[in-house]
Design an enzyme around this catalytic site. Structure first.
Site, PDB file in Angstrom:
ATOM      1  N   ASP A 102       0.816  -1.216   0.000  1.00  0.00           N
ATOM      2  CA  ASP A 102       0.000   0.000   0.000  1.00  0.00           C
ATOM      3  C   ASP A 102       0.849   1.265   0.000  1.00  0.00           C
ATOM      4  O   ASP A 102       1.997   1.263   0.448  1.00  0.00           O
ATOM      5  CB  ASP A 102      -0.902   0.030   1.235  1.00  0.00           C
ATOM      6  CG  ASP A 102      -2.078  -0.916   1.105  1.00  0.00           C
ATOM      7  OD1 ASP A 102      -2.103  -1.695   0.135  1.00  0.00           O
ATOM      8  OD2 ASP A 102      -2.958  -0.884   1.993  1.00  0.00           O
ATOM      9  N   ASP A 103       0.214   2.326  -0.502  1.00  0.00           N
ATOM     10  CA  ASP A 103       0.665   3.723  -0.338  1.00  0.00           C
ATOM     11  C   ASP A 103       1.773   4.157  -1.292  1.00  0.00           C
ATOM     12  O   ASP A 103       2.232   5.295  -1.217  1.00  0.00           O
ATOM     13  CB  ASP A 103       1.140   4.004   1.098  1.00  0.00           C
ATOM     14  CG  ASP A 103       0.059   3.750   2.125  1.00  0.00           C
ATOM     15  OD1 ASP A 103      -1.120   3.742   1.742  1.00  0.00           O
ATOM     16  OD2 ASP A 103       0.399   3.529   3.303  1.00  0.00           O
ATOM     17  N   HIS A 153      -5.824   3.059  -4.569  1.00  0.00           N
ATOM     18  CA  HIS A 153      -5.830   3.308  -3.128  1.00  0.00           C
ATOM     19  C   HIS A 153      -6.217   4.757  -2.848  1.00  0.00           C
ATOM     20  O   HIS A 153      -5.741   5.376  -1.893  1.00  0.00           O
ATOM     21  CB  HIS A 153      -4.451   2.987  -2.547  1.00  0.00           C
ATOM     22  CG  HIS A 153      -4.440   2.742  -1.064  1.00  0.00           C
ATOM     23  ND1 HIS A 153      -5.391   1.975  -0.425  1.00  0.00           N
ATOM     24  CD2 HIS A 153      -3.589   3.159  -0.087  1.00  0.00           C
ATOM     25  CE1 HIS A 153      -5.123   1.920   0.869  1.00  0.00           C
ATOM     26  NE2 HIS A 153      -4.043   2.644   1.108  1.00  0.00           N
ATOM     27  N   HIS A 157      -5.432   9.531  -0.221  1.00  0.00           N
ATOM     28  CA  HIS A 157      -5.523   8.723   0.999  1.00  0.00           C
ATOM     29  C   HIS A 157      -6.436   9.301   2.072  1.00  0.00           C
ATOM     30  O   HIS A 157      -6.071   9.334   3.264  1.00  0.00           O
ATOM     31  CB  HIS A 157      -4.117   8.512   1.583  1.00  0.00           C
ATOM     32  CG  HIS A 157      -3.971   7.243   2.358  1.00  0.00           C
ATOM     33  ND1 HIS A 157      -4.272   7.145   3.696  1.00  0.00           N
ATOM     34  CD2 HIS A 157      -3.555   6.010   1.989  1.00  0.00           C
ATOM     35  CE1 HIS A 157      -4.036   5.922   4.130  1.00  0.00           C
ATOM     36  NE2 HIS A 157      -3.596   5.198   3.102  1.00  0.00           N
ATOM     37  N   HIS A 254       3.641  -2.604   3.163  1.00  0.00           N
ATOM     38  CA  HIS A 254       3.711  -1.228   2.661  1.00  0.00           C
ATOM     39  C   HIS A 254       5.052  -1.001   1.976  1.00  0.00           C
ATOM     40  O   HIS A 254       6.085  -1.464   2.468  1.00  0.00           O
ATOM     41  CB  HIS A 254       3.545  -0.219   3.799  1.00  0.00           C
ATOM     42  CG  HIS A 254       2.217  -0.290   4.486  1.00  0.00           C
ATOM     43  ND1 HIS A 254       1.941  -1.237   5.456  1.00  0.00           N
ATOM     44  CD2 HIS A 254       1.081   0.448   4.341  1.00  0.00           C
ATOM     45  CE1 HIS A 254       0.699  -1.070   5.887  1.00  0.00           C
ATOM     46  NE2 HIS A 254       0.149  -0.051   5.223  1.00  0.00           N
TER      47      HIS A 254
END
Length: 733
Positions: A102-103, A153, A157, A254
């Protein structure tokens, strides 16, 4: 004073002139600076947008009840499909692992994660944010090229349970736009920010999941959390990410958002160990034996994505350039302030020590030249102040084709030692050369027709000629009309920016300008360099540079005080400074070959010319970056640090200004307007300099512009010292 160049008579105004003026377009010299400013602000706004500094929402909703979430979802797998209106969830087959990151992408950690995956021929799903994908599109393309799957995603955020449907749509569309521009694809996979296991779905997040499904997306959460974001250690990350009993799992890791060194180290051992136990590492659709989540984009959608990524990359590069420019201007500004303080102290100590003198006292008569064009309001005061001089002088008023009776006013005064020389309008350099040709004496003082001298000015101005190496002397010009706000601002600028500068340049032996309001020359020095030139609009800077190149010393006489009239309107100030800055650029360009010369010319070219260019052209041109980043920091943060930094810069400038006022024996009360000057007055000077650059780069030509005079500067009264009137550095015309 600014005399104008010779031009034909003014053409009669055409009929309908007012209508023509109302339809007149914005001049290019104003339009271009405005467009540059708008473009820079747009780039900064875009940069703030993709760095989540604008429109970002970092709130996270509190836990809520889950009684409205279907029980099949709460007890089901991590893949949730609500596209058909009938919520279903899927589990992964045994020994199937889907690594999800993620991210990202992150320029430091994502390449290392990809390297580990490539090492073991493992595939994963990267849930990217639009902000990061826009900034690092090459990493997204690498993910796709190496067989990994991409999921959305959101763009920056936010917790979607706190957002409106329009904001959810915007987050998805912007994320897809970034993906299209980076890799030329769309994806149907989505992971909500701040999500975890399906059993943690609640009444706030479930409606968002349903709505996203109606838009054609499959929601992917996880059922195995490595908790790498806690940085618990490599071994603990591996334990957290290892499923029990050979079950399949979607593992959360991540590749961005902080230090991911533990994630990278754990990933290597994790894949190696579980592969030995028979686990497969595949994409989500590969593990479920489903069609790819990727769809190739083409046509307008592809062009829009590419344009978006291009603009983001341009904003990143522009910001990098601006930050570098800010660093440069910081060094130049503080370097100049430091040099001014140190060298002005050295200059003051040298010329103020007891017994200091330039040489034998200079008592020989002096010729004072006053070039004048339409100075009827000022010329009488100017001439009378000269006649009151305590040094023997002759006064030559060179009337440059005035149409307001300037010459007649002087002649009617019938003052002893005052002569009038008339000529057709030919410009200030020509008027000065005419005066030199008619002067009787070897020492020549030049001043403007709007300036008044104190009785001691001429005597103090010529004393440095006791040193035979001195070819020219700059006096201490002060603004006489300082009572208005704009006059007070110029007063601060002149005391700090001009006279303090002159002390510094005097010590460095590369003073760039002898002010037209008060300067003195040896006739022999003028003749050796060819007299005053009309090659530039800054003839005073031009002649000063020529003096340096010819080997003469140019010094500053602080006690030779002259009072001059500064512009009293923004338009007049604009015209004056535009001519000054453009003329300075012309003079620098004219004398550019001194950089490669030998001897005195080479010394000036390699010492003086770079300093003048950096401090008078480059630094002022880049200085607006301080204000641009100040505004940006105030709006988007960190506000407190931004204000603190600006106040720190202002404090340093205040110290320098206070010291300059102390040296010139000026009243400190005028410094009250210094903060306002920094906020408003400097902006005008920036735009003027930018306009001068544009004029120079486009090959434009600027004509002499005559400033309107008010005659506001009168004769100094008895005992009037430098503490009673304001300062000027160059001719006010």
């Amino acid at each position: 004073m600014a005399t104008r160049s010779h031009r034909p008579g003014r053409a009669p105004r055409a009929r309908g002139g007012s209508r023509n003026r109302s339809r007149r377009r914005l001049p290019m010299r104003l339009l271009l600076p405005l467009l540059v400013l708008v473009a820079l602000m747009a780039m900064l706004m875009l940069r703030g947008y993709v760095h989540s500094e604008i429109l970002a929402d970092h709130r996270v909703g509190p836990p809520a009840a889950n009684d409205r979430v279907p029980k099949d979802i709460l007890k089901g797998g991590p893949v949730i499909d609500t596209r058909e209106g009938r919520p279903t969830s899927l589990e992964l087959p045994d020994h199937e692992l889907v690594l999800t990151f993620d991210d990202g992408p992150d320029p430091m950690w994502t390449p290392k994660v990809l390297d580990v995956l490539k090492k073991y021929d493992a595939h994963a799903v990267f849930f990217i944010t639009g902000t990061m994908a826009s900034r690092y599109p090459d990493l997204v393309q690498r993910m796709v090229d190496e067989g990994h799957e991409i999921g959305l995603h959101t763009f920056n955020h936010p917790d979607l349970s706190l957002q409106s449907r329009s904001r959810v749509d915007w987050e998805l569309s912007q994320n897809q736009l970034a993906l299209a521009g980076a890799a030329g694809i769309r994806t149907s996979l989505f992971r909500p920010p701040y999500s975890s296991f399906s059993q943690n779905m609640d009444n706030n997040s479930w409606p968002v999941t349903e709505y996203i499904g109606s838009k054609g997306y499959i929601t992917v959460v996880n059922n195995t959390d490595s908790e790498d974001w806690r940085r618990p250690g490599v071994q603990q990350i591996i334990r957290n990410a290892t499923p029990k009993g050979g079950e399949g799992a979607i593992v959360l890791m991540h590749d961005s958002g902080g230090d991911r060194s533990q994630t990278v180290a754990a990933l290597d051992r994790y894949i190696s160990g579980l592969k030995d136990k028979g686990y497969r590492f595949d994409t989500l659709t590969g593990a479920l034996d489903a069609p790819s989540a990727h769809t190739t984009v083409a046509g307008l959608e592809s062009l829009k994505g590419e344009a978006w990524v291009f603009l983001v990359q341009a904003s990143e590069k522009t910001t990098d350039v601006l930050v570098a420019g800010l660093a440069v201007v910081g060094v130049l500004v503080f370097g100049r302030l430091g040099l001014m303080l140190i060298l002005s102290v050295a200059h003051a100590r040298r010329v103020r020590r007891r017994g200091f003198r330039w040489g034998e006292p200079v008592t020989e008569p002096v010729s004072v030249l006053v070039p004048a064009y339409n100075e009827a309001k000022c010329i009488e005061q100017t001439v009378r102040s000269l006649v009151a001089s305590d040094h023997p002088i002759e006064v030559l008023v060179i009337d440059d084709g005035s149409s307001d009776g300037t010459a007649r006013i002087v002649e009617n005064l019938d003052l002893p030692g005052v002569r009038v020389v008339r000529q057709l309008n030919a410009g200030k350099p020509a008027a000065l050369n005419r005066g030199i040709a008619n002067a009787r004496y070897d020492l020549i003082v030049m001043m403007d027709g709007d300036t008044v001298f104190e009785p001691t000015t001429v005597r103090e101005l010529v004393q440095p000629f006791g040193d035979p190496r001195v070819g020219a002397v700059a006096g201490n010009a002060k603004v006489g009309n300082r009572n208005s706000l704009i006059g007070a601002w110029q007063h601060i600028e002149y005391v700090m920016g001009f006279n303090l500068d002159r002390r510094m340049y005097d010590v460095l032996r590369c003073m760039p300008t002898i002010p037209g309001a008060v300067g003195a020359f040896r006739r022999s020095a003028l003749e050796r360099v060819g007299g005053m030139s009309d090659d530039t609009l800054a003839e005073d800077t031009d002649i000063t540079m020529a003096m340096h190149r010819d080997g003469w010393h140019v010094v500053y006489a602080e006690k030779a005080v002259a009072w001059t009239e500064a512009p009293e309107s923004v338009q007049q100030l604009w015209s004056q400074r535009y001519r000054w800055s453009y003329g300075t650029m012309q003079a620098i360009w004219k004398h550019r070959r001194s950089v490669v010369d030998r001897g005195h010319s080479g010394r000036f070219g390699r010492v003086g010319l770079p300093l003048v260019s950096m401090f008078m052209v480059v630094a002022p041109l880049l200085a607006p970056l301080i204000d641009v980043f100040l505004l940006y920091g105030l709006v988007f943060g960190p506000t407190e640090k931004t204000i603190g930094a600006w106040l720190g810069v202002l404090a340093v400038q205040g110290v320098c200004a206070a010291y300059a006022f102390h040296l010139d024996k000026e009243r400190m009360t005028h410094l009250i307007s210094l903060p306002l000057q920094q906020l408003l007055y400097r902006q005008l000077m920036y735009v003027v300099l930018l306009q001068s650059w544009i004029t120079a780069l486009t090959g434009g030509r600027l004509r002499w512009q005559k400033l309107r005079r008010t005659g506001a500067v009168g004769l100094p009264g008895p005992g009037s010292g430098t503490s009673e009137q304001p300062v000027g550095g160059r001719s006010a015309g």
